[in-house]
Design a protein around this motif. Sequence first.
Motif, short mmCIF file in Angstrom:
data_model
loop_
_atom_site.label_atom_id
_atom_site.label_comp_id
_atom_site.label_asym_id
_atom_site.label_seq_id
_atom_site.Cartn_x
_atom_site.Cartn_y
_atom_site.Cartn_z
N ASP A 1 -6.72 -4.22 -6.98
CA ASP A 1 -6.14 -4.11 -8.44
C ASP A 1 -5.44 -5.31 -8.67
O ASP A 1 -4.88 -5.28 -9.84
CB ASP A 1 -5.49 -2.76 -8.49
CG ASP A 1 -6.39 -1.58 -8.22
OD1 ASP A 1 -7.43 -1.80 -8.71
OD2 ASP A 1 -5.82 -0.64 -7.52
N GLY A 2 -5.32 -6.22 -7.97
CA GLY A 2 -4.64 -7.66 -8.05
C GLY A 2 -3.06 -7.39 -7.83
O GLY A 2 -2.28 -8.44 -8.29
N LYS A 3 -2.66 -6.39 -7.11
CA LYS A 3 -1.19 -6.17 -7.03
C LYS A 3 -0.73 -7.00 -5.61
O LYS A 3 -1.37 -6.80 -4.96
CB LYS A 3 -0.72 -4.78 -6.77
CG LYS A 3 0.63 -4.53 -6.44
CD LYS A 3 0.81 -3.09 -6.16
CE LYS A 3 2.35 -2.79 -5.70
NZ LYS A 3 2.37 -2.10 -4.53
N GLU A 4 0.32 -7.83 -5.79
CA GLU A 4 0.62 -8.59 -4.69
C GLU A 4 1.04 -7.63 -3.62
O GLU A 4 1.55 -6.68 -3.77
CB GLU A 4 1.81 -9.48 -5.05
CG GLU A 4 1.38 -10.63 -6.32
CD GLU A 4 0.96 -11.78 -5.83
OE1 GLU A 4 0.83 -12.08 -4.37
OE2 GLU A 4 0.20 -12.22 -6.74
N THR A 5 0.53 -7.87 -2.23
CA THR A 5 1.17 -7.08 -1.37
C THR A 5 0.87 -7.95 0.15
O THR A 5 0.57 -9.18 0.29
CB THR A 5 -0.07 -5.98 -1.06
OG1 THR A 5 0.60 -5.02 -0.01
CG2 THR A 5 -1.34 -6.39 -1.04
N THR A 6 1.17 -7.26 1.23
CA THR A 6 0.97 -8.03 2.51
C THR A 6 0.47 -6.65 3.39
O THR A 6 0.43 -5.64 2.74
CB THR A 6 2.41 -8.45 3.28
OG1 THR A 6 3.11 -7.19 3.28
CG2 THR A 6 2.82 -9.41 2.20
N LEU A 7 0.28 -6.87 4.66
CA LEU A 7 -0.30 -5.95 5.67
C LEU A 7 0.94 -5.21 6.34
O LEU A 7 0.81 -4.50 7.15
CB LEU A 7 -1.00 -6.56 6.74
CG LEU A 7 -2.44 -7.17 6.13
CD1 LEU A 7 -3.26 -7.48 7.16
CD2 LEU A 7 -3.27 -6.37 5.27
N LYS A 8 2.20 -5.54 5.92
CA LYS A 8 3.41 -5.00 6.50
C LYS A 8 3.47 -3.49 6.49
O LYS A 8 3.88 -2.90 7.26
CB LYS A 8 4.25 -5.50 5.51
CG LYS A 8 5.72 -5.21 6.54
CD LYS A 8 7.01 -5.78 6.26
CE LYS A 8 8.31 -5.50 6.69
NZ LYS A 8 9.20 -6.66 7.34
N ALA A 9 2.97 -2.90 5.24
CA ALA A 9 2.88 -1.45 5.20
C ALA A 9 2.19 -0.89 6.49
O ALA A 9 2.20 0.21 6.81
CB ALA A 9 2.23 -1.09 3.97
N TYR A 10 1.38 -1.63 6.99
CA TYR A 10 0.33 -1.22 8.04
C TYR A 10 0.90 -1.45 9.57
O TYR A 10 0.20 -1.28 10.52
CB TYR A 10 -1.19 -1.50 7.98
CG TYR A 10 -1.74 -1.52 6.67
CD1 TYR A 10 -2.08 -0.15 6.18
CD2 TYR A 10 -2.09 -2.46 5.83
CE1 TYR A 10 -2.64 -0.05 4.87
CE2 TYR A 10 -2.40 -2.28 4.33
CZ TYR A 10 -2.76 -0.99 4.03
OH TYR A 10 -3.41 -0.62 2.63
N SER A 11 2.02 -1.89 9.65
CA SER A 11 2.70 -2.15 10.81
C SER A 11 2.85 -0.82 11.76
O SER A 11 3.08 0.26 11.33
CB SER A 11 4.18 -2.63 10.61
OG SER A 11 4.85 -2.90 11.70
N GLY A 12 2.31 -0.77 12.94
CA GLY A 12 2.24 0.36 13.78
C GLY A 12 1.14 0.87 13.56
O GLY A 12 0.83 1.94 14.56
N LYS A 13 0.21 0.54 13.11
CA LYS A 13 -1.26 1.14 12.81
C LYS A 13 -2.17 -0.08 13.54
O LYS A 13 -1.90 -1.24 13.51
CB LYS A 13 -1.69 1.12 11.50
CG LYS A 13 -1.03 2.10 10.74
CD LYS A 13 -1.21 3.58 10.57
CE LYS A 13 -0.47 4.31 9.74
NZ LYS A 13 -0.36 5.79 9.88
#
Length: 170
Positions: free
Chosen positions: A21-33
């Motif tokens: 959707d064009g929102k700035e992000t990283t993969l940090k939210a998936y840390s531990g997965k």
Amino acid sequence: MATSLFAEEPAVYSIPLKDIDGKETTLKAYSGKALLIVNVASECGFTPQYEGLEALYRKYKDKGLVVLGFPCNDFGQQEPGSNDEIKKFCSSKFSVTFPMFDKLHTKGPEQHPLYAALSGPSSPVPGKVTWNFNKYLISRDGKILAHYESDVEPDSTTLTQAIDAALAGK
């Protein structure tokens, strides 16, 4: 072994990305997965793998696996659509619920930093992304574990055994 509270975050988590959707992000939210990063395309002979990737995601998501789709138009111009078109295609044709990201380049002068990290000379599995639906398995602690070519099906024993080991921390 003592763990530092200031241990460096694995590089893969800090690379700037945009979601579909064009929102700035990283993969940090998936840390531990455990992560399965896949360069996807809507008009490829391997496109039916979307079905297998979604099945894999549904089977393993509660155990800690996240499948991540990265649309790419680098191979045969097989992903010509906009992010909106890609999102609609994936949800209507394959009921995709796993996270999808902004279209990016996996190779060449415009190669995205994520793919430079996955496939570049400092990667544990260096080598070119060869076509659509190449897969990279990332451990729960952000380490690149393996690279699988397009012909490795999502439900293959090779891949599912590696996912099981990654989820078990082996």
